[in-house]
Enzyme design. Structure first.
Site, mmCIF file in Angstrom:
data_model
loop_
_atom_site.group_PDB
_atom_site.id
_atom_site.type_symbol
_atom_site.label_atom_id
_atom_site.label_comp_id
_atom_site.label_asym_id
_atom_site.label_seq_id
_atom_site.Cartn_x
_atom_site.Cartn_y
_atom_site.Cartn_z
ATOM 1 N N ARG A 38 52.004 24.294 32.616
ATOM 2 C CA ARG A 38 52.542 23.235 33.698
ATOM 3 C C ARG A 38 53.437 22.060 32.841
ATOM 4 N NH1 ARG A 38 47.399 22.482 37.427
ATOM 5 N NH2 ARG A 38 48.044 24.183 39.041
ATOM 6 N N LYS A 201 37.383 37.430 50.191
ATOM 7 C CA LYS A 201 36.932 36.915 51.573
ATOM 8 C C LYS A 201 37.991 37.094 52.544
ATOM 9 C CE LYS A 201 33.158 34.086 50.062
ATOM 10 N NZ LYS A 201 32.517 32.858 50.123
ATOM 11 N N GLY A 357 46.695 31.854 43.307
ATOM 12 C CA GLY A 357 45.415 32.313 42.436
ATOM 13 C C GLY A 357 45.365 33.422 41.665
HETATM 14 P P1 AMP Z 1 40.085 35.330 46.461
HETATM 15 O O1 AMP Z 1 39.688 34.095 45.446
HETATM 16 O O2 AMP Z 1 39.410 35.421 47.639
HETATM 17 O O3 AMP Z 1 41.694 35.835 46.293
HETATM 18 O O4 AMP Z 1 39.516 36.598 45.674
HETATM 19 C C1 AMP Z 1 39.541 37.038 44.198
HETATM 20 C C2 AMP Z 1 38.340 37.938 43.662
HETATM 21 O O5 AMP Z 1 38.393 38.887 44.686
HETATM 22 C C3 AMP Z 1 38.591 38.290 42.211
HETATM 23 O O6 AMP Z 1 37.990 37.420 41.630
HETATM 24 C C4 AMP Z 1 38.222 39.903 42.564
HETATM 25 O O7 AMP Z 1 37.163 40.043 41.359
HETATM 26 C C5 AMP Z 1 37.512 39.643 43.842
HETATM 27 N N1 AMP Z 1 37.368 40.880 44.581
HETATM 28 C C6 AMP Z 1 38.478 41.849 44.554
HETATM 29 N N2 AMP Z 1 37.921 42.967 45.231
HETATM 30 C C7 AMP Z 1 36.580 42.761 45.264
HETATM 31 C C8 AMP Z 1 35.469 43.685 45.819
HETATM 32 N N3 AMP Z 1 35.915 44.996 46.242
HETATM 33 N N4 AMP Z 1 34.491 43.434 45.705
HETATM 34 C C9 AMP Z 1 34.137 42.219 45.118
HETATM 35 N N5 AMP Z 1 35.143 41.340 44.782
HETATM 36 C C10 AMP Z 1 36.173 41.589 44.786
#
Ligand code: AMP
Length: 399
Positions: A38, A201, A357
């Site tokens: 940054r 999620k 992210g």
């Molecule tokens: P988010 O912060 O909602 O963008 O989610 C990112 C996280 O989703 C990462 O740490 C991934 O490891 C997790 N992720 C992706 N696919 C899966 C899955 N099929 N089951 C569980 N976690 C997942």
């Protein structure tokens, strides 16, 4: 979008510039900076101002101090690090406002840099306090915001302060680049436009999906959130991630995609595991026939092939969120394959944007950041922009 004069076309010689940067870098307990990305990203704007012969007063936040000054949130280590990167003295005092600060600011000469202490030591900062913004504004004679990472915050130093410089407020190079790419992506995309949305999620992505549906031609949905859609369609998902309270929402989103003629691509097959572990036993199964006791941690080869076909025909691509648990090498294939497909499409002339992210982390891990048209520097800011929200830091400069 209103045309904003680029600082590229302005000479700041003899001006006292108030520059809002984002120096919120990760540090160890002892104040060692572990990733200075940054700070480095702010250098082009600082170097331009130095080359012009401006006096520069830099403001930034650091961490989330709760109650005024706290040593561990001081910007002192950043001042030292910035001086090293620029090979140039950076004046710093562990005070935010007051006689000493006013004195330094008043006597600051062209070519000098003064870094103010963490603006969040003043409780009014995060409330967008006008008096605090005015006190800061008095220190300089024009305002540049280069803190895209904080652009979704309506704080004193990121937004309120701009009103004291109605004809003298600008984006720094970093902000200008983000705003240019984001508006190209969301206001003037070339078609076919494909959004690739993944992550764990669905609940955190609903607003993004709703905002994107009227704009895109293709929607690829992978990652853990995919299984809420599968269950909503009556598929068997074993113990895969699922938000049972979002099944109706998933059905509504699919309905909306149909109404807007958006082609929805869900992974046809999945890599499933008998444990949430890199060493778990795995098998590849159709995504809606996951056996009991197994969970999907990545998309399968058929899905990878189908996604590649869609991505390769796209003119605009937005990628947010991994396709699987890419942090575990055995479940990183889907995410990396999508990254490679986007890189290939970009080389063939598509506009690609990666943001928010974990997809940025994946792109960095893959080493293909420079093969994307644009990788956003602002996690939360980028997500809010994708949700269709106006970012106060951008609006304050545009209005
Ligand atoms: P988010 O912060 O909602 O963008 O989610 C990112 C996280 O989703 C990462 O740490 C991934 O490891 C997790 N992720 C992706 N696919 C899966 C899955 N099929 N089951 C569980 N976690 C997942």
């Amino acid at each position: 979008m209103k045309e904003i004069k680029s600082i590229r076309d302005i000479n700041f010689k003899g001006r006292k510039v108030l520059l809002r940067a984002d120096f919120n870098v990760p540090e160890t307990e002892s104040g060692e900076i572990t990733d200075d990305t940054r700070i480095r990203e702010s250098l082009p704007t600082i170097e331009k101002l130095l080359a012009d012969g401006a006096a520069i007063i830099i403001m930034s936040h650091f961490g989330r101090p709760k109650n005024g000054f706290e040593e561990k949130y001081s910007l002192a280590p950043v001042a030292k690090h910035l001086a090293g990167l620029l090979n140039h003295e950076v004046i710093f005092t562990q005070e935010l406002l007051g006689e000493k600060v006013t004195d330094i600011a008043n006597n600051l000469k062209c070519g000098e840099i003064f870094l103010l202490e963490n603006v969040r030591f003043y409780p009014g900062e995060t409330k967008g306090d006008k008096e605090f913004a005015q006190e800061l504004a008095k220190l300089g004679d024009c305002y540049i915001n280069d803190a895209f990472g904080a652009a979704h915050r309506a704080h004193s130093s990121t937004a309120t302060i701009a009103q004291f410089f109605p004809n003298d407020k600008y984006f720094g190079f970093l902000m200008e680049d983000e705003v240019k790419h984001l508006s190209l992506l969301m206001q003037n995309p070339q078609h076919p436009f494909t959004a690739i949305i993944g992550g764990s999620k669905i609940s955190t992505k609903i607003d993004i999906l709703e905002n994107l549906i009227p704009k895109v031609d293709n929607m690829i949905i992978g990652g853990g959130m995919r299984y809420t859609f599968t269950k909503a369609m009556g598929g068997k998902i074993g113990k895969s991630l699922c938000e049972d309270d979002k099944l109706d929402e998933a059905r509504l989103l699919m309905q909306k995609m149909k109404e807007c003629n958006v082609n929805l691509y869900l992974p046809a097959d999945s890599v499933v595991a008998d444990d949430f572990s890199n060493d778990a036993n795995t098998q590849i199964v159709p995504s809606d026939q996951i056996p009991d006791g197994w969970e999907s941690l990545d998309c399968g080869p058929e899905a990878i092939k189908a996604f590649d076909e869609v991505i390769s025909k796209s003119k605009t691509i937005l990628w947010n969120g991994p396709m699987g648990v890419f942090e575990m090498p055995n479940f990183a294939k889907g995410t990396f394959a999508v990254g490679e497909s986007v890189a290939k499409a970009t080389a063939n002339g598509a506009f690609s944007a990666v943001g928010g992210g974990d997809s940025v982390a994946a792109v960095k891990q893959l080493g293909i950041g420079d093969k994307m048209t644009y990788v956003s520097t602002g996690g939360g800011a980028m997500l809010e922009y994708l949700e269709g929200k106006e970012l106060p830091g951008i609006v304050a400069i545009m209005e």
